[in-house]
Design a protein around this motif. Structure first.
Motif, mmCIF file in Angstrom:
data_model
loop_
_atom_site.group_PDB
_atom_site.id
_atom_site.type_symbol
_atom_site.label_atom_id
_atom_site.label_comp_id
_atom_site.label_asym_id
_atom_site.label_seq_id
_atom_site.Cartn_x
_atom_site.Cartn_y
_atom_site.Cartn_z
ATOM 1 N N VAL A 291 -8.633 1.768 3.243
ATOM 2 C CA VAL A 291 -8.940 1.799 1.808
ATOM 3 C C VAL A 291 -7.655 2.022 1.015
ATOM 4 C CG1 VAL A 291 -10.190 2.984 -0.028
ATOM 5 C CG2 VAL A 291 -11.256 2.695 2.227
ATOM 6 N N PRO A 292 -7.222 1.042 0.224
ATOM 7 C CA PRO A 292 -6.025 1.253 -0.609
ATOM 8 C C PRO A 292 -6.326 2.234 -1.741
ATOM 9 C CG PRO A 292 -6.585 -1.093 -0.362
ATOM 10 C CD PRO A 292 -7.763 -0.311 0.091
ATOM 11 N N MET A 293 -5.613 3.355 -1.769
ATOM 12 C CA MET A 293 -5.769 4.342 -2.835
ATOM 13 C C MET A 293 -4.718 4.165 -3.922
ATOM 14 S SD MET A 293 -8.301 6.479 -2.711
ATOM 15 C CE MET A 293 -7.745 7.877 -3.681
ATOM 16 N N LEU A 294 -3.497 3.858 -3.509
ATOM 17 C CA LEU A 294 -2.401 3.611 -4.449
ATOM 18 C C LEU A 294 -1.678 2.358 -3.959
ATOM 19 C CD1 LEU A 294 -0.902 7.228 -4.687
ATOM 20 C CD2 LEU A 294 -2.248 6.099 -6.470
ATOM 21 N N ARG A 295 -1.566 1.371 -4.802
ATOM 22 C CA ARG A 295 -0.821 0.173 -4.392
ATOM 23 C C ARG A 295 0.109 -0.268 -5.518
ATOM 24 N NH1 ARG A 295 -3.463 -4.755 -5.732
ATOM 25 N NH2 ARG A 295 -5.612 -4.509 -6.505
ATOM 26 N N LEU A 296 1.111 -1.016 -5.126
ATOM 27 C CA LEU A 296 2.224 -1.321 -6.010
ATOM 28 C C LEU A 296 1.798 -2.080 -7.261
ATOM 29 C CD1 LEU A 296 5.333 -1.116 -6.295
ATOM 30 C CD2 LEU A 296 5.469 -3.349 -5.158
ATOM 31 N N ALA B 84 0.833 -1.198 0.000
ATOM 32 C CA ALA B 84 0.000 0.000 0.000
ATOM 33 C C ALA B 84 0.865 1.246 0.000
ATOM 34 C CB ALA B 84 -0.921 0.002 1.214
ATOM 35 N N ILE B 85 0.992 1.869 -1.148
ATOM 36 C CA ILE B 85 1.780 3.095 -1.253
ATOM 37 C C ILE B 85 1.035 4.266 -0.633
ATOM 38 C CG2 ILE B 85 2.706 4.741 -2.956
ATOM 39 C CD1 ILE B 85 3.467 2.305 -4.647
ATOM 40 N N PHE B 86 -0.287 4.230 -0.714
ATOM 41 C CA PHE B 86 -1.097 5.190 0.043
ATOM 42 C C PHE B 86 -2.398 4.508 0.408
ATOM 43 C CE2 PHE B 86 -4.131 8.984 -0.088
ATOM 44 C CZ PHE B 86 -3.979 9.222 1.265
ATOM 45 N N GLN B 87 -2.698 4.491 1.699
ATOM 46 C CA GLN B 87 -3.879 3.817 2.208
ATOM 47 C C GLN B 87 -4.635 4.772 3.124
ATOM 48 O OE1 GLN B 87 -3.755 -0.412 2.327
ATOM 49 N NE2 GLN B 87 -4.047 -0.435 4.540
ATOM 50 N N ILE B 88 -5.944 4.906 2.905
ATOM 51 C CA ILE B 88 -6.765 5.801 3.724
ATOM 52 C C ILE B 88 -7.109 5.105 5.037
ATOM 53 C CG2 ILE B 88 -8.963 7.018 3.903
ATOM 54 C CD1 ILE B 88 -8.911 7.449 0.925
ATOM 55 N N TYR B 89 -6.766 5.751 6.113
ATOM 56 C CA TYR B 89 -6.933 5.212 7.459
ATOM 57 C C TYR B 89 -8.408 5.101 7.833
ATOM 58 C CZ TYR B 89 -6.730 5.346 12.624
ATOM 59 O OH TYR B 89 -6.874 5.097 13.970
ATOM 60 N N GLN B 90 -8.798 3.926 8.323
ATOM 61 C CA GLN B 90 -10.122 3.723 8.900
ATOM 62 C C GLN B 90 -9.971 2.948 10.198
ATOM 63 O OE1 GLN B 90 -13.607 4.789 7.273
ATOM 64 N NE2 GLN B 90 -11.802 6.109 7.284
ATOM 65 N N ASP B 91 -10.775 3.289 11.154
ATOM 66 C CA ASP B 91 -10.690 2.668 12.470
ATOM 67 C C ASP B 91 -12.090 2.692 13.074
ATOM 68 O OD1 ASP B 91 -10.389 2.864 15.540
ATOM 69 O OD2 ASP B 91 -8.407 2.184 14.898
ATOM 70 N N GLY B 92 -12.551 1.523 13.537
ATOM 71 C CA GLY B 92 -13.908 1.416 14.043
ATOM 72 C C GLY B 92 -14.208 2.290 15.236
ATOM 73 N N MET B 93 -13.170 2.741 15.931
ATOM 74 C CA MET B 93 -13.364 3.607 17.086
ATOM 75 C C MET B 93 -13.062 5.057 16.777
ATOM 76 S SD MET B 93 -14.485 1.709 19.553
ATOM 77 C CE MET B 93 -14.210 2.769 20.976
#
Length: 581
Positions: A436-441, A294-303
């Motif tokens: 959420v993967p936005m940019l991946r290898l 994951a070169i750029f991944q949008i952070y998500q967290d249930g809390m």
């Protein structure tokens, strides 16, 4: 731009990333006032505006008004426009904005198109505010400036890709913007990203921050699509950027050893095996051995980072009670695959529709049956009380038709440590932890392959696809490679990741005269269930992009249909972009 200017006065900090994860601070920040500037908070806001919808509640209090708050987020608006208007997914709820996108009859008053236009410009406003006031004395401050410039560039990429004309504002300003054609945005973005490659950190400072590889990959994507963005540039010669796309993608792979494809399956204590591909889209895809792709991944967290506009939408929309556990308890049952998406996996397996109609498997058995780990599809009604078919009836607003195609279950809230069918470990039963993967290898390898193919080296392109992309998915090698097969491979690798329209446009398969030869995936649209094509006389070229919102055209005194910088605009008499208003 009256509505946009109203939104631009709103800002707030929502959730802290990286070293500040789990700190919640909702103190308002006015991006138009330097006296309220807080460098740390505003830096966090530039990242968090892609993860959450606003300042506090995940279902209300959005930064973007006049649209359902849950649909107003950065990722969901991009996803709707790029996926629901394509051949991959159909949204069954009778929402006006999604209905227009699915039926491909949108106008400049579509609220989702206006939302993404507003969201992109608003987030750019946040970035410009930070870049105006942030310090640059320490290395950390310089890194932050470069990262925010990248976030701004990413937003400008989507403006360029989705609209024929857009504002280009790189300094703090409250003036009504002027518009530039997309080929000018292209030139600006190439220059900006080339510079960012030199100044961005060579490795990410912390898990959810970007580094040089993100700029390299975005540049490679832009080069790959360069002919689209320069279509009306009279000084442009087509097919000149394939080598540049290949070189930029190769730099991603060769210059950044910290990134590599996830290739190892994982076996739980109960002996259940999750494939490498599955792990990219699971509730614990923040594991270091998964995030290496994951070169750029949008952070998500249930809390701490809850949003209806990111992985919640991707997971909940495809589920209903009675299906295999998906890690959270929310079920929307509002989305399904199109038959065309299913056929992308049937074709290499030499399975026809009649045979597929007899296949009844869940999302864990289906990949084995289709010989591709990426075919995370479900044709088994399980305990839902329904039978899933492959008819593909398109009748929006009637949930009974939700079961007329297989479910796409690529994204899940389940952890890779979970023992099915028990619910996965999770922090909050109502919200997923799935990033959420936005940019991946994998995109870099696919860009390499397509660039080589366009340059006439189909053999080397096929080698990359077979030995890297398909090998990871445990899919049989393709015997040959042509344009249709290449486009299908893009779909198989990246379906449901918010980019399908981009690829269709590049291949000439979206709208316009070239696309009319491939109209099979639009059949049944416009509410017709008789299999007929809805554009009898040909699909209009201007639908390859979206309309600048009608309200903004009318209210901005600087908007001109003969946009500055594009005196040869063939759409000048039709709202500047082909859409009347």
């Amino acid at each position: 731009m009256k509505s946009l200017m109203k939104y631009l006065l709103m800002a707030g900090i929502v959730v802290a990333f990286a070293s500040c994860v789990h700190n919640l601070d909702t103190q308002p920040i006015d991006p138009n006032s330097s006296t309220s500037f807080n460098q740390d908070r505003m830096f966090t806001k530039c990242y968090s505006c892609m993860a959450v919808i606003g300042q506090s509640d995940p279902g209300s209090d959005s930064d973007v008004e006049d649209i359902d708050a849950g649909t107003s987020g950065f990722y969901r608006t991009i996803w709707y426009c790029n996926e629901l208007s394509s051949d991959e997914a159909w949204w069954i709820w009778d929402d006006a904005e999604s209905k227009q996108l699915c039926q491909t009859n949108w106008t400049g008053t579509n609220t989702m198109i206006r939302a993404i236009y507003t969201r992109l410009n608003l987030d750019i406003k946040y970035c410009n505010h930070y870049l105006t006031y942030a310090g640059s004395e320490t290395q950390e401050e310089q890194n932050r400036l470069a990262e925010v410039r990248f976030i701004r560039a990413l937003h400008y990429f989507y403006l360029m890709d989705m609209y024929l004309y857009a504002p280009l504002i790189t300094t703090e300003s409250n003036e009504y913007p002027h518009f530039v054609p997309r080929h000018e945005l292209y030139s600006w973005l190439v220059t900006e990203l080339e510079d960012l490659i030199q100044v961005m950190p060579t490795q990410r400072v912390s898990k959810y921050r970007v580094d040089r590889a993100a700029a390299q990959l975005l540049l490679a994507r832009i080069y790959l699509n360069a002919d689209v963005y320069n279509q009306y540039n009279t000084n442009w010669a087509a097919n000149q950027t394939w080598q540049k796309a290949y070189d930029a993608a190769s730099a991603v792979i060769n210059d950044n050893p910290q990134y590599s494809l996830v290739t190892d399956n994982i076996t739980t204590d109960s002996a259940f095996v999750y494939t490498a591909y599955q792990q990219l889209f699971m509730g614990d895809n923040d594991r270091d051995d998964v995030m290496k792709e994951a070169i750029f991944q949008i952070y998500q967290d249930g809390m701490y980072a809850q949003s209806h506009a990111t992985s919640m939408m991707l997971i909940g929309a495809n589920r209903l009670a009675g299906m295999n556990a998906w890690g959270i308890e929310q079920e929307w049952h509002s989305m399904r695959t199109s038959p065309t998406l299913v056929q992308k996996f049937l074709k290499p397996a030499n399975i026809d529709n009649a045979t597929a109609g007899e296949m009844v498997y869940d999302e864990f058995e289906m990949p084995r049956q289709l010989g591709d780990d990426r075919a995370i599809l479900c044709s088994d009604g399980l305990q839902t009380g329904y039978t899933f078919s492959l008819k593909g009836t398109q009748d929006l607003g009637d949930k009974q038709y939700l079961f007329d195609c297989w479910a796409g279950l690529k994204f899940t809230g389940v952890y890779s440590s979970a023992a099915l069918p028990k619910l996965s470990p999770r922090q909050n039963p109502d919200w997923p932890d799935t990033d959420v993967p936005m940019l991946r290898l994998a995109e870099a390898y696919m860009i390499q392959a397509e660039a080589l193919f366009r340059k006439g080296d189909a053999g080397s392109a096929l080698n990359i696809i077979n030995n890297i992309i398909r090998a990871r998915a445990h899919a049989n090698p393709l015997p040959t490679l042509d344009e249709e097969t290449l486009l299908d491979e893009w779909c198989r690798e990246f379906y449901y990741e918010g980019r399908r329209r981009i690829d269709l446009v590049r291949f000439g398969r979206y709208f316009g005269s070239a696309a009319d030869l491939h109209r099979y995936h639009w059949e049944g649209r416009m509410g017709k269930n008789d299999g007929s094509n809805f554009f009898v006389s040909g699909t209009p070229e201007y639908m390859n992009w979206f309309p600048i919102p009608s309200e903004d055209k009318r209210s901005n005194p600087n908007f001109k249909t003969d946009v500055e910088g594009d005196v040869n605009n063939i759409f000048a008499a039709e709202g500047g972009d082909g859409y009347t208003y």
